[in-house]
Scaffold this motif. Structure first.
Motif, PDB file in Angstrom:
ATOM      1  N   TYR A  49       0.733  -1.269  -0.061  1.00 28.08           N
ATOM      2  CA  TYR A  49      -0.048  -0.057  -0.097  1.00 28.08           C
ATOM      3  C   TYR A  49       0.852   1.249  -0.117  1.00 28.08           C
ATOM      4  O   TYR A  49       0.475   2.317   0.091  1.00 28.08           O
ATOM      5  N   ASP A  50       2.275   1.057   0.015  1.00 32.88           N
ATOM      6  CA  ASP A  50       2.917   2.174   0.254  1.00 32.88           C
ATOM      7  C   ASP A  50       4.221   2.265  -0.676  1.00 32.88           C
ATOM      8  O   ASP A  50       5.173   2.954  -0.549  1.00 32.88           O
ATOM      9  N   THR A  51       4.291   1.695  -1.781  1.00 35.54           N
ATOM     10  CA  THR A  51       5.114   1.507  -2.832  1.00 35.54           C
ATOM     11  C   THR A  51       4.753   2.053  -4.162  1.00 35.54           C
ATOM     12  O   THR A  51       4.037   1.311  -4.970  1.00 35.54           O
ATOM     13  N   ALA A 157      17.294  -0.137   5.181  1.00 35.29           N
ATOM     14  CA  ALA A 157      16.528  -1.199   4.234  1.00 35.29           C
ATOM     15  C   ALA A 157      15.273  -1.506   5.034  1.00 35.29           C
ATOM     16  O   ALA A 157      14.855  -0.979   6.212  1.00 35.29           O
ATOM     17  N   VAL A 158      14.374  -2.401   4.667  1.00 32.93           N
ATOM     18  CA  VAL A 158      13.187  -2.775   5.134  1.00 32.93           C
ATOM     19  C   VAL A 158      13.235  -4.298   5.513  1.00 32.93           C
ATOM     20  O   VAL A 158      13.786  -5.067   4.861  1.00 32.93           O
ATOM     21  N   LYS A 159      12.720  -4.572   6.515  1.00 29.02           N
ATOM     22  CA  LYS A 159      12.740  -5.818   7.156  1.00 29.02           C
ATOM     23  C   LYS A 159      11.983  -6.861   6.293  1.00 29.02           C
ATOM     24  O   LYS A 159      10.853  -6.393   5.844  1.00 29.02           O
ATOM     25  N   GLY A 160      12.507  -7.958   6.277  1.00 31.91           N
ATOM     26  CA  GLY A 160      11.863  -9.140   5.373  1.00 31.91           C
ATOM     27  C   GLY A 160      11.957  -9.131   3.961  1.00 31.91           C
ATOM     28  O   GLY A 160      11.376  -9.650   3.395  1.00 31.91           O
ATOM     29  N   TYR A 182       8.288   0.611   3.672  1.00 33.58           N
ATOM     30  CA  TYR A 182       9.005   1.730   2.607  1.00 33.58           C
ATOM     31  C   TYR A 182       8.730   3.103   2.818  1.00 33.58           C
ATOM     32  O   TYR A 182       9.551   3.979   2.744  1.00 33.58           O
ATOM     33  N   ALA A 183       7.500   3.098   3.329  1.00 30.11           N
ATOM     34  CA  ALA A 183       7.162   4.750   3.690  1.00 30.11           C
ATOM     35  C   ALA A 183       8.205   5.284   4.907  1.00 30.11           C
ATOM     36  O   ALA A 183       8.705   6.209   4.763  1.00 30.11           O
ATOM     37  N   ALA A 202      13.337  -0.249  -9.241  1.00 27.95           N
ATOM     38  CA  ALA A 202      11.816   0.307  -9.594  1.00 27.95           C
ATOM     39  C   ALA A 202      11.206   0.787  -8.543  1.00 27.95           C
ATOM     40  O   ALA A 202      10.464   1.972  -8.462  1.00 27.95           O
ATOM     41  N   ILE A 203      11.522   0.511  -7.177  1.00 25.81           N
ATOM     42  CA  ILE A 203      10.809   1.063  -6.210  1.00 25.81           C
ATOM     43  C   ILE A 203      11.366   2.232  -5.923  1.00 25.81           C
ATOM     44  O   ILE A 203      10.842   3.187  -5.594  1.00 25.81           O
ATOM     45  N   LEU A 204      12.607   2.357  -6.013  1.00 28.39           N
ATOM     46  CA  LEU A 204      13.632   3.543  -5.773  1.00 28.39           C
ATOM     47  C   LEU A 204      13.064   4.584  -6.767  1.00 28.39           C
ATOM     48  O   LEU A 204      13.156   5.776  -6.418  1.00 28.39           O
ATOM     49  N   LEU A 205      12.837   4.239  -8.051  1.00 27.42           N
ATOM     50  CA  LEU A 205      12.633   5.102  -9.206  1.00 27.42           C
ATOM     51  C   LEU A 205      11.173   5.918  -8.727  1.00 27.42           C
ATOM     52  O   LEU A 205      11.121   6.929  -8.890  1.00 27.42           O
TER      53      LEU A 205
END
Ligand code: GLU
Length: 271
Positions: A49-51, A157-160, A182-183, A202-205
């Motif tokens: 929901y946050d990407t 970084a994000v857990k998991g 990520y938020a 792609a997420i960072l973009l």
């Protein structure tokens, strides 16, 4: 009297066990998804929901939007017909496998890399998107590649996520701060809790496009092929998802969705 009492309690116990057995329903985690959809044409998808670009809640419309969402909607239609329902449930990198294993969702379509480690717990569809791990920094940062992440720097970084594991290999001296999603990770970067953030390009973009003070650096240092995760034992459903993907590649639906979210790429890959 004693005999009567114990006979009665044995009978009562037997009755209780009988009632429990009669009430036993197939738990959602064990039911066959394809059989269930014959009665009720709906697939429940675990999505981010946050990407941005993949799965992002639009607060104005209360609808979740992105590439993963559109692919999930098209697969649902392809398998169950035009009127079928695609339902979305929020997952994070950390919660997605537990939610799938508990039967809260039928499948995960949430920027999830196919790995051998994850294959021990879940099955994956064919690859539906190719990403690679990269770095996001504030413009002008002295960090320009993964080798610049030394003992003096903190990377977020994000857990998991695979990113949290891979970065330990590629920047063994760097300090790593793991956030829930990520938020939170991007907010931590903005507030200076880390010098760089790492995850898929792609997420960072998606983040950089919304925040022009931030930029990707250093190219990709891993390969992250995305797959749709489905619980083990749901072989008919996994097969149906793969068939749907093949059909969508053939009839142009996949390309249409890809171009909608990644209009600047021409070769079908975000590099
Ligand atoms: N694709 C990577 C992974 O599956 C990073 C993105 C994410 O956390 O979902 O872990």
């Amino acid at each position: 009297m004693k005999f009567l009492k114990s006979t009665l309690s044995v009978l009562a116990m037997g009755l209780l066990l009988f009632t429990l057995a009669a009430c036993k329903v197939t738990s959602v985690a064990n039911e066959d998804i394809m059989e269930r959809t014959e009665k009720s044409p709906e697939i429940v998808w675990g999505v981010k929901y946050d990407t941005r670009l993949f799965g992002m809640m639009n607060v104005a419309t209360s609808e979740v939007e992105g590439f993963d969402i559109d692919i999930a909607k098209e697969i649902t239609k392809e398998i169950l017909g035009e009127d079928a329902k695609a339902t979305f449930v929020e997952v994070t990198s950390k919660t997605r496998i537990p939610l799938l294993k508990n039967g809260n969702i039928d499948a995960i379509i949430a920027t999830m890399t196919i790995t051998d480690e994850r294959k021990k717990q879940v099955d994956f569809s064919d690859v539906y998107f190719d990403a690679g791990q990269s770095l996001l920094v504030k413009k002008g940062s002295k960090i320009t590649r993964v080798e610049d992440l030394n003992g003096e720097t903190t990377v977020l970084a994000v857990k998991g996520s695979t990113s949290a594991i891979n970065i330990r290999e590629h920047a063994p001296d760097a300090k790593i701060l793991e956030l829930e999603n990520y938020a939170e990770a991007f907010t931590a970067l903005q507030s200076g809790q880390g010098d760089a953030m790492t995850t898929d390009n792609a997420i960072l973009l998606g983040m950089a496009s919304e925040n022009p003070d931030y930029t990707l650096v250093g190219g990709n240092f891993t390969k992250e092929p995305y797959g749709i995760a489905i619980d083990k034992g749901q072989t008919d459903f996994t097969q149906a998802v793969n068939q749907a993907l093949t059909e969508m590649h053939k009839n142009g639906t996949y390309d249409k969705v890809y171009k909608k979210w990644f209009p600047d790429t021409t070769d079908g890959k975000v590099e």
